[in-house]
Design a protein around this motif. Structure first.
Motif: not given
Length: 136
Positions: A1-8, A10-12, A14-18
């Motif tokens: 997996x690319x890092x960009x995708x991994x960041x997305x 991770x961002x998603x 974190x949003x789901x966790x919030x």
């Protein structure tokens, strides 16, 4: 997996966790609200039970009052009959008394007229006897 995708991702995540945290807070708030509503419903149910008991008490008092009113009506009717019978008895006694009194007065008048006749006869006899005495 690319890092960009991994960041997305991770961002998603974190949003789901919030969102899950917000949902958990909302659910706990809803549970508290539900507990409050349940308490209010319980209070209302207790008030309704109290009102039902009061209404039952009032109904019993009304039934008792109706019985008392019916008993009073019967007593009044009984008193009316008694008064009517006493009035009738008094009327009969008064009439009989007047009739007896009138009969007694009639007898006295008859005796008086008989005595008046006898007195006139005696007065005539005395007058005749006095004339005879004077003539002799």
């Amino acid at each position: 997996m690319s890092e960009e995708r991994f960041d997305r991702l991770e961002n998603q995540l974190s949003q789901v966790i919030q969102a899950l945290g917000t949902m958990q807070q909302s659910m706990s708030t809803m549970q508290q609200n539900m507990a409050g509503i349940e308490q209010r419903v319980t209070g209302i149910e207790q008030q309704v039970t109290g009102i039902e008991q009061r209404v039952t008490g009032i109904e019993q008092r009304v039934a008792s009052m109706e019985q008392n009113i019916n008993a009073a009506r019967e007593d009044i009717t009984s008193l009316r009959f008694r008064i009517d019978s006493v009035e009738g008895a008094v009327t009969v006694v008064i009439r009989n008394t007047f009739v007896a009194q009138q009969n007694f007065i009639d007898e006295l008048n008859l005796d008086l007229s008989i005595n008046e006749r006898k007195t006139r006869r005696l007065a005539r006899r005395v007058a005749r006897l006095e004339r005879q005495d004077l003539d002799d």
